[in-house]
Motif scaffolding. Structure first.
Motif, PDB file in Angstrom:
ATOM      1  N   PRO A 170       0.780  -1.192   0.101  1.00  0.00           N
ATOM      2  CA  PRO A 170       0.065  -0.164  -0.103  1.00  0.00           C
ATOM      3  C   PRO A 170       0.726   1.214  -0.065  1.00  0.00           C
ATOM      4  O   PRO A 170       1.931   1.332   0.640  1.00  0.00           O
ATOM      5  N   ALA A 171       0.354   2.092  -0.803  1.00  0.00           N
ATOM      6  CA  ALA A 171       1.353   3.433  -0.971  1.00  0.00           C
ATOM      7  C   ALA A 171       0.325   4.515  -1.378  1.00  0.00           C
ATOM      8  O   ALA A 171      -0.720   4.425  -1.803  1.00  0.00           O
ATOM      9  N   CYS A 172       0.607   5.653  -0.510  1.00  0.00           N
ATOM     10  CA  CYS A 172      -0.341   6.768  -0.794  1.00  0.00           C
ATOM     11  C   CYS A 172       0.444   8.272  -0.540  1.00  0.00           C
ATOM     12  O   CYS A 172       1.508   8.110   0.091  1.00  0.00           O
ATOM     13  N   SER A 173      -0.084   9.225  -0.743  1.00  0.00           N
ATOM     14  CA  SER A 173       0.725  10.491  -0.507  1.00  0.00           C
ATOM     15  C   SER A 173       0.494  10.799   1.013  1.00  0.00           C
ATOM     16  O   SER A 173      -0.339  10.519   1.819  1.00  0.00           O
ATOM     17  N   PRO A 174       1.690  11.287   1.514  1.00  0.00           N
ATOM     18  CA  PRO A 174       1.604  11.687   2.878  1.00  0.00           C
ATOM     19  C   PRO A 174       0.605  12.574   3.475  1.00  0.00           C
ATOM     20  O   PRO A 174       0.315  12.789   4.550  1.00  0.00           O
ATOM     21  N   ALA A 175      -0.051  13.448   2.294  1.00  0.00           N
ATOM     22  CA  ALA A 175      -1.171  14.236   2.769  1.00  0.00           C
ATOM     23  C   ALA A 175      -2.381  13.622   3.288  1.00  0.00           C
ATOM     24  O   ALA A 175      -3.233  14.162   3.786  1.00  0.00           O
ATOM     25  N   SER A 249       9.235  -2.145  -7.191  1.00  0.00           N
ATOM     26  CA  SER A 249      10.021  -1.545  -8.015  1.00  0.00           C
ATOM     27  C   SER A 249       9.772  -0.189  -8.684  1.00  0.00           C
ATOM     28  O   SER A 249      10.802   0.402  -9.290  1.00  0.00           O
ATOM     29  N   MET A 250       8.731   0.327  -8.498  1.00  0.00           N
ATOM     30  CA  MET A 250       8.108   1.461  -9.406  1.00  0.00           C
ATOM     31  C   MET A 250       7.951   2.794  -8.446  1.00  0.00           C
ATOM     32  O   MET A 250       7.713   3.575  -8.952  1.00  0.00           O
ATOM     33  N   ILE A 251       8.168   2.554  -7.261  1.00  0.00           N
ATOM     34  CA  ILE A 251       7.918   3.646  -6.169  1.00  0.00           C
ATOM     35  C   ILE A 251       9.149   3.984  -5.500  1.00  0.00           C
ATOM     36  O   ILE A 251       9.134   4.965  -4.594  1.00  0.00           O
ATOM     37  N   SER A 252      10.304   3.552  -5.952  1.00  0.00           N
ATOM     38  CA  SER A 252      11.628   3.844  -4.898  1.00  0.00           C
ATOM     39  C   SER A 252      11.960   5.448  -4.992  1.00  0.00           C
ATOM     40  O   SER A 252      12.104   5.883  -3.760  1.00  0.00           O
ATOM     41  N   ASP A 253      11.794   6.074  -6.101  1.00  0.00           N
ATOM     42  CA  ASP A 253      11.790   7.409  -6.249  1.00  0.00           C
ATOM     43  C   ASP A 253      11.080   7.928  -5.521  1.00  0.00           C
ATOM     44  O   ASP A 253      11.319   9.079  -4.833  1.00  0.00           O
ATOM     45  N   GLU A 254       9.839   7.913  -5.320  1.00  0.00           N
ATOM     46  CA  GLU A 254       8.634   8.463  -4.790  1.00  0.00           C
ATOM     47  C   GLU A 254       8.972   8.318  -3.419  1.00  0.00           C
ATOM     48  O   GLU A 254       8.513   9.532  -2.633  1.00  0.00           O
ATOM     49  N   GLU A 256      11.809   8.040  -1.805  1.00  0.00           N
ATOM     50  CA  GLU A 256      13.029   8.792  -1.404  1.00  0.00           C
ATOM     51  C   GLU A 256      12.436  10.159  -1.234  1.00  0.00           C
ATOM     52  O   GLU A 256      12.886  10.965  -0.676  1.00  0.00           O
ATOM     53  N   ALA A 257      11.679  10.758  -2.371  1.00  0.00           N
ATOM     54  CA  ALA A 257      11.191  12.188  -2.587  1.00  0.00           C
ATOM     55  C   ALA A 257      10.268  12.341  -1.523  1.00  0.00           C
ATOM     56  O   ALA A 257       9.830  13.545  -1.473  1.00  0.00           O
ATOM     57  N   GLN A 258       9.706  11.344  -0.860  1.00  0.00           N
ATOM     58  CA  GLN A 258       8.546  11.584   0.190  1.00  0.00           C
ATOM     59  C   GLN A 258       7.222  12.175  -0.617  1.00  0.00           C
ATOM     60  O   GLN A 258       6.503  12.631   0.090  1.00  0.00           O
ATOM     61  N   THR A 259       7.001  11.581  -1.710  1.00  0.00           N
ATOM     62  CA  THR A 259       5.944  11.972  -2.689  1.00  0.00           C
ATOM     63  C   THR A 259       4.846  10.655  -2.183  1.00  0.00           C
ATOM     64  O   THR A 259       3.715  11.003  -2.444  1.00  0.00           O
ATOM     65  N   LEU A 260       5.514   9.664  -1.880  1.00  0.00           N
ATOM     66  CA  LEU A 260       4.474   8.608  -1.361  1.00  0.00           C
ATOM     67  C   LEU A 260       5.098   8.120  -0.150  1.00  0.00           C
ATOM     68  O   LEU A 260       6.394   8.096   0.216  1.00  0.00           O
ATOM     69  N   VAL A 261       4.312   7.357   0.891  1.00  0.00           N
ATOM     70  CA  VAL A 261       4.672   6.897   2.097  1.00  0.00           C
ATOM     71  C   VAL A 261       3.946   5.327   1.932  1.00  0.00           C
ATOM     72  O   VAL A 261       2.862   4.996   1.182  1.00  0.00           O
TER      73      VAL A 261
END
Length: 312
Positions: A170-175, A249-254, A256-261
């Motif tokens: 599960p992944a989503c925006s920290p907002a 594999s598809m969310i590592s950059d997000e 790291e940038a904390q656009t996803l948690v």
């Protein structure tokens, strides 16, 4: 004198008539060539004036090739086929030294398209072309050296090796979910984003499976947005549209940038692995074998990063 007369036929007119015969009508030819049906008819009329014969038989809104038209189309089609072949040969020659990698669109957008910069840093003089394509290429016929495939699709290729089995989480925006620890049941209070791959793939892990694994009740009829591309669902999650079961594999950059948690780190494995297929001739290209080995090496690293820590 006859030869001189034929030389004056404009190539644009021949192209229009060839398209009419191949596409089965004036309207379809106009759509392919991005012109109006009237422009197509005008070009065909020019040829008819040059030749002194009718090439099309018009009946209301429909047209068919006349007997002369079928004969003429059969012959000029050979020339256009040669044009296409010449273009293919030129493209192939242009790519003789380049390494051409084909992969599924989401894999290009969210994984290999990002990792390729690491390869370029190590080999700045090596040209690599990346093609996002969901339909499997014909290795050995298409201008493709390497292909990242998913699951049993790889069996249509002759040379291949397994890369890695990915996991979703599960992944989503920290907002949407931040500042405290969350339980699995909290996820179902948010809008859910669904990934539904095309039918020829084995099914993507869904929220019903996640709920069962987490021990949470879930109504499978709960409405939500569905995407056929994993990358599109991930982009929607980044834009605060909901929670997605995203491939690690598809969310590592997000991440790291904390656009996803990852609000709840409970992972489900994909049903099949990714594979790398290649044309044997590609290994004879400069750096071809090295490029294959690099793809395999970063895939081994991805396998470790994607899997739950307890499984290592």
């Amino acid at each position: 004198m006859t030869d001189e007369r034929f030389k004056t036929i404009p190539l644009k007119s021949l192209q229009a008539f060839e398209a009419v015969g191949r596409c089965g009508g004036v309207t379809a030819a106009a759509m392919e060539l991005n012109v109006s049906p009237g422009a197509i008819s005008q070009q065909v009329h020019k040829i008819e004036s040059f030749l002194g014969v009718s090439l099309l038989e018009r009946s209301g809104r429909t047209v068919e090739l006349t007997a002369w038209g079928r004969l003429y189309h059969q012959e000029i089609s050979k020339g256009f086929e040669q044009f296409a072949l010449a273009g293919q040969l030129l493209e192939k020659a242009r790519n003789e030294t380049a390494l051409v990698l084909s992969a599924l669109s989401s894999v290009v957008n969210k994984w290999i398209g990002r990792r390729i910069f690491d390869w370029q840093a190590l080999h700045p003089d090596v040209q690599v072309r990346i093609i996002g394509r969901d339909r499997e290429p014909r290795i050995g016929f298409d201008d493709i050296d390497f292909r990242v495939s998913y699951g049993s699709d790889v069996l249509q290729h002759e040379h291949y090796t397994e890369l890695f089995r990915d996991w979703v989480v599960p992944a989503c925006s920290p907002a949407l979910m931040r500042d405290r620890a969350h339980a699995a049941r909290d996820l179902f209070e948010q809008p859910l984003l669904h990934v539904e791959w095309e039918r020829h793939f084995t099914p993507y892990p869904n929220w019903a499976e996640f709920a069962a694994k987490a021990g949470v009740s879930f109504d499978a009829s709960t409405p939500g947005l569905s995407f056929t591309l994993s990358s599109s669902a991930i982009d929607a999650a980044v834009n605060k549209r909901g929670v997605v079961l995203a491939q690690m594999s598809m969310i590592s950059d997000e991440l790291e940038a904390q656009t996803l948690v990852i609000p709840v780190d409970l992972r489900i494995a994909l049903r099949e692995s990714y594979f790398l297929a290649w044309d044997r001739a590609a290994l004879q290209k400069p750096h071809g074998r090295e490029f294959r080995d690099w793809l395999v090496a970063i895939s081994r690293q991805q396998a470790l990063a994607s899997a739950p820590k307890s499984t290592l």
